[in-house]
Every structure is written in structure tokens, then in C-alpha cells.
Design a protein around this motif. Structure first.
Motif, PDB file in Angstrom:
ATOM      1  N   HIS A 189     -18.227  47.927  27.664  1.00 14.17           N
ATOM      2  CA  HIS A 189     -18.615  47.285  28.914  1.00 14.17           C
ATOM      3  C   HIS A 189     -18.118  48.115  30.099  1.00 14.17           C
ATOM      4  O   HIS A 189     -16.965  48.523  30.148  1.00 14.17           O
ATOM      5  N   THR A 190     -18.984  48.341  31.083  1.00 11.31           N
ATOM      6  CA  THR A 190     -18.664  49.255  32.176  1.00 11.31           C
ATOM      7  C   THR A 190     -17.544  48.755  33.071  1.00 11.31           C
ATOM      8  O   THR A 190     -16.805  49.559  33.635  1.00 11.31           O
ATOM      9  N   LYS A 191     -17.370  47.441  33.219  1.00  9.22           N
ATOM     10  CA  LYS A 191     -16.392  46.901  34.149  1.00  9.22           C
ATOM     11  C   LYS A 191     -15.148  46.338  33.480  1.00  9.22           C
ATOM     12  O   LYS A 191     -14.084  46.275  34.085  1.00  9.22           O
ATOM     13  N   VAL A 192     -15.282  45.906  32.213  1.00  8.44           N
ATOM     14  CA  VAL A 192     -14.175  45.245  31.538  1.00  8.44           C
ATOM     15  C   VAL A 192     -13.612  46.100  30.409  1.00  8.44           C
ATOM     16  O   VAL A 192     -12.401  46.135  30.208  1.00  8.44           O
ATOM     17  N   GLY A 193     -14.478  46.765  29.649  1.00  8.93           N
ATOM     18  CA  GLY A 193     -14.011  47.731  28.671  1.00  8.93           C
ATOM     19  C   GLY A 193     -14.279  47.454  27.211  1.00  8.93           C
ATOM     20  O   GLY A 193     -14.589  48.392  26.466  1.00  8.93           O
ATOM     21  N   PRO A 194     -14.158  46.205  26.695  1.00 13.98           N
ATOM     22  CA  PRO A 194     -14.288  45.987  25.258  1.00 13.98           C
ATOM     23  C   PRO A 194     -15.589  46.541  24.674  1.00 13.98           C
ATOM     24  O   PRO A 194     -16.621  46.571  25.331  1.00 13.98           O
ATOM     25  N   ILE A 195     -15.488  46.984  23.418  1.00 15.54           N
ATOM     26  CA  ILE A 195     -16.601  47.652  22.740  1.00 15.54           C
ATOM     27  C   ILE A 195     -17.395  46.643  21.925  1.00 15.54           C
ATOM     28  O   ILE A 195     -16.837  45.765  21.274  1.00 15.54           O
ATOM     29  N   PHE A 196     -18.713  46.824  21.950  1.00 20.72           N
ATOM     30  CA  PHE A 196     -19.636  46.052  21.120  1.00 20.72           C
ATOM     31  C   PHE A 196     -20.403  47.027  20.231  1.00 20.72           C
ATOM     32  O   PHE A 196     -20.666  48.161  20.617  1.00 20.72           O
ATOM     33  N   VAL A 197     -20.760  46.536  19.060  1.00 18.29           N
ATOM     34  CA  VAL A 197     -21.554  47.346  18.150  1.00 18.29           C
ATOM     35  C   VAL A 197     -22.636  46.475  17.521  1.00 18.29           C
ATOM     36  O   VAL A 197     -22.437  45.282  17.298  1.00 18.29           O
ATOM     37  N   THR A 198     -23.784  47.069  17.302  1.00 25.53           N
ATOM     38  CA  THR A 198     -24.842  46.407  16.541  1.00 25.53           C
ATOM     39  C   THR A 198     -25.501  47.463  15.680  1.00 25.53           C
ATOM     40  O   THR A 198     -25.429  48.659  15.981  1.00 25.53           O
ATOM     41  N   ASP A 199     -26.116  47.066  14.586  1.00 23.65           N
ATOM     42  CA  ASP A 199     -26.634  48.029  13.612  1.00 23.65           C
ATOM     43  C   ASP A 199     -28.027  48.495  14.007  1.00 23.65           C
ATOM     44  O   ASP A 199     -29.023  47.818  13.770  1.00 23.65           O
ATOM     45  N   THR A 200     -28.073  49.676  14.628  1.00 25.19           N
ATOM     46  CA  THR A 200     -29.356  50.288  14.996  1.00 25.19           C
ATOM     47  C   THR A 200     -29.329  51.731  14.505  1.00 25.19           C
ATOM     48  O   THR A 200     -29.146  51.974  13.324  1.00 25.19           O
ATOM     49  N   SER A 201     -29.479  52.682  15.406  1.00 22.66           N
ATOM     50  CA  SER A 201     -29.475  54.093  15.005  1.00 22.66           C
ATOM     51  C   SER A 201     -28.054  54.635  15.001  1.00 22.66           C
ATOM     52  O   SER A 201     -27.161  54.089  15.657  1.00 22.66           O
ATOM     53  N   PRO A 202     -27.801  55.734  14.273  1.00 18.45           N
ATOM     54  CA  PRO A 202     -26.463  56.329  14.258  1.00 18.45           C
ATOM     55  C   PRO A 202     -26.019  56.719  15.667  1.00 18.45           C
ATOM     56  O   PRO A 202     -26.820  57.117  16.502  1.00 18.45           O
ATOM     57  N   PHE A 203     -24.715  56.618  15.904  1.00 20.69           N
ATOM     58  CA  PHE A 203     -24.165  56.921  17.223  1.00 20.69           C
ATOM     59  C   PHE A 203     -24.184  58.416  17.510  1.00 20.69           C
ATOM     60  O   PHE A 203     -23.851  59.230  16.664  1.00 20.69           O
ATOM     61  N   GLU A 204     -24.587  58.745  18.720  1.00 22.32           N
ATOM     62  CA  GLU A 204     -24.452  60.101  19.243  1.00 22.32           C
ATOM     63  C   GLU A 204     -23.988  59.972  20.684  1.00 22.32           C
ATOM     64  O   GLU A 204     -24.407  59.075  21.410  1.00 22.32           O
ATOM     65  N   ASP A 205     -23.121  60.925  21.125  1.00 17.68           N
ATOM     66  CA  ASP A 205     -22.631  60.856  22.508  1.00 17.68           C
ATOM     67  C   ASP A 205     -23.771  60.773  23.501  1.00 17.68           C
ATOM     68  O   ASP A 205     -23.687  60.109  24.523  1.00 17.68           O
ATOM     69  N   GLY A 206     -24.850  61.452  23.214  1.00 16.80           N
ATOM     70  CA  GLY A 206     -25.980  61.470  24.136  1.00 16.80           C
ATOM     71  C   GLY A 206     -26.693  60.141  24.247  1.00 16.80           C
ATOM     72  O   GLY A 206     -27.511  59.953  25.135  1.00 16.80           O
ATOM     73  N   ASN A 207     -26.366  59.204  23.335  1.00 17.25           N
ATOM     74  CA  ASN A 207     -27.007  57.889  23.384  1.00 17.25           C
ATOM     75  C   ASN A 207     -26.325  56.926  24.351  1.00 17.25           C
ATOM     76  O   ASN A 207     -26.794  55.814  24.557  1.00 17.25           O
TER      77      ASN A 207
END
Length: 284
Positions: A4-22
Motif C-alpha cells: 500500500h502506497t500510504k500505509v505499507g502492508p503487503i497484499f498478494v493474490t495468485d496471478t502472474s509471477p512477480f517481476e519488479d517491472g510489474n
């Protein structure tokens, strides 16, 4: 996976593999390394709303797992005030909302504290105290409302973001004298000075240094509620609560109930439409 841009905690959902560019947003400083480590260790599977793991050098880490992209996007589009003030979102108590300081011993504890540690290095409310006055760290005030002086109207916290609105309804929040404080009241004077110190640091670079309130705050906030009478606009600004992205400032009404009109009938109303009321003590 995003933070989250203002608070910080991370969320994840199962879609495409993570890449920094995403990455679709600009994260708070300190979050990208944690997000990368989580992405390297995360394995999709049967996860019930929270992925948990142990990362070297970080210890127990948790990340909120959303079952759908809709839930994922729904959380990320909430602003910092919705995050702090909304006790539930979709499932359970998403943000561990409390008006008491919290450690890791609740369901969201590892999720929120791993974020707080990534942002500040703090591991509990005692070590987080130096960050209570940082405007861009509402999560610290969410986790540590007592340490961060959010838990009563007279504690001295200037910033409103991260201080939960619901805490105003707690017994004792407004239970203070219906008289303007005197400078011989050491406890209130300390809280008054803390408030004005945060006013100064929060507005440095935004207000002119020679503005009368910046000078008042910079010089140790010597004086009392009479400062709110020095210009007609001050009571509109400092006797009412503002809780939005433009102005997130708690009022001084509990320090100055007489000056702010708490004994008047009817009580004054702000001419500024974005105010959300005054904080007249319950004893008035």
C-alpha cells in the motif's frame, strides 16, 4: 503482489509471477526489499487469507492473501483514512483495529509489524515512539495509539492520520476539565508543547518561517490558549478536527474548551466545510 502506497502492508493474490517491472505503485521507503524477499519465498496454494513465513534477518513475516484480484485491488485503492478507520473489509478484522498499543500477539500482528519494522526498524511500540510524529507513517500510530498519544483528546498528538476515529468513543477520551489549561498544569503543558512541536515539524517548508504560529511553535509554544484569540481564523483552524488528505490535524479544543466555545449555547460551528466537529470535553 504490492505494498500500500500510504500505509505499507503487503497484499498478494495468485496471478502472474512477480517481476519488479510489474510494480504499479510507488512504495514507502523500505518496503521494496521486503516485498522482493516475500515474492521469492511465496508459494501459491491453499492459503486462508494470510501467508506466513520466516525470513532470514526478519523473523516471522506475514502477508495478506486475497482470493481474488477484485479484493486485491479493493484494498490497494483504499486511502490511508479508510485503512485506519474501517475495522473490517471483506473478512475479519483486517487491520487489528484497537485503541490500545499492540504487539505481535494478534492475527494480523506479524503482517503489520513486519511492515513497521521494514519502514522504521522498530519492533515494538517502545522502539516505535520516535516515529509517532512522522506524517508519512500512519501505521505506527495505528499500531501504537497509546504510545503515539492518540488515545485521549488531551494527549498532545497533532497528526490525525493513523489515529483511529473510533477511539473518540472510548470511555475517558473526552473526560477532561471544561476549563482552559493553565501553564502550571505540568502534564497538559507537556502535551501542549508536544502538539506544537509536531505542528512545526509537519509544516516546516509549507508555512513561512516568520508566520506567527511557526514562530510561536519554534520558540517553545510559550503561552496558553490566548494564542487562539490572536487572529479571527485561528479558532476555525484549531478548535475543529480535520481528517483528510489535505489537512489531517487534531484539534486543541480539549486544552482550550472555554476559548473554543464549549460553554456557549449553541456551540460554535466551523465555517470550513471539511471539519468533522470539535472535541468539547464530556464535562462541559
Amino acid at each position: 503482489i504490492e505494498s500500500h502506497t500510504k500505509v505499507g502492508p503487503i497484499f498478494v493474490t495468485d496471478t502472474s509471477p512477480f517481476e519488479d517491472g510489474n510494480l504499479d505503485n510507488k512504495m514507502l521507503p523500505g518496503m521494496l526489499p521486503l516485498l522482493r524477499e516475500v515474492s521469492e519465498n511465496y508459494k501459491p496454494g491453499a492459503i486462508d487469507w494470510m501467508w506466513r513465513g520466516t525470513l532470514e534477518g526478519r523473523g516471522a513475516v506475514a502477508v495478506k492473501h486475497t482470493p481474488t484480484v477484485r479484493d486485491f485491488n479493493g484494498w490497494l485503492t483504499m486511502d490511508q483514512f479508510q485503512v485506519a478507520d474501517q475495522s473490517t473489509y471483506g473478512f475479519g478484522n483486517w487491520f487489528g483495529n484497537s485503541c490500545k498499543d499492540q504487539g505481535r500477539d494478534f492475527w494480523e500482528g506479524d503482517w503489520l509489524w513486519s511492515t513497521a519494522t521494514a519502514l522504521t526498524g522498530a519492533t515494538d511500540c517502545a522502539s516505535a515512539e520516535p516515529f509517532c510524529g512522522e506524517g508519512n507513517l500512519p501505521l505506527i500510530r495505528m499500531l501504537c495509539p497509546e504510545t503515539c498519544k492518540c488515545s485521549t483528546a488531551i494527549a498532545g498528538q497533532f497528526l490525525s492520520n493513523g489515529c483511529r476515529l473510533g477511539c473518540k468513543d472510548e470511555p475517558g477520551f473526552m473526560n477532561v476539565s471544561c476549563e482552559d489549561f493553565g501553564e502550571d498544569d505540568v502534564e497538559k503543558k507537556e502535551a501542549w508543547d508536544y502538539y506544537w512541536g509536531l505542528f512545526y515539524t509537519s509544516n516546516k517548508g509549507l508555512w513561512q518561517e516568520d508566520h506567527e504560529l511557526m514562530v510561536f511553535a519554534k520558540n517553545g509554544s510559550q503561552g496558553n490558549c490566548s494564542v487562539l484569540k490572536s487572529a479571527s481564523w485561528m479558532r476555525d483552524e484549531f478548535c475543529f478536527h480535520y481528517h483528510n488528505d489535505w489537512v489531517a490535524r487534531r484539534p486543541l479544543t480539549a486544552f482550550c474548551p472555554e476559548t473554543c466555545g464549549c460553554l456557549q449555547t449553541p456551540r460554535p460551528e466551523s465555517s470550513i466545510s471539511t471539519s468533522i466537529g470539535s472535541w468539547c470535553p464530556s464535562t462541559c
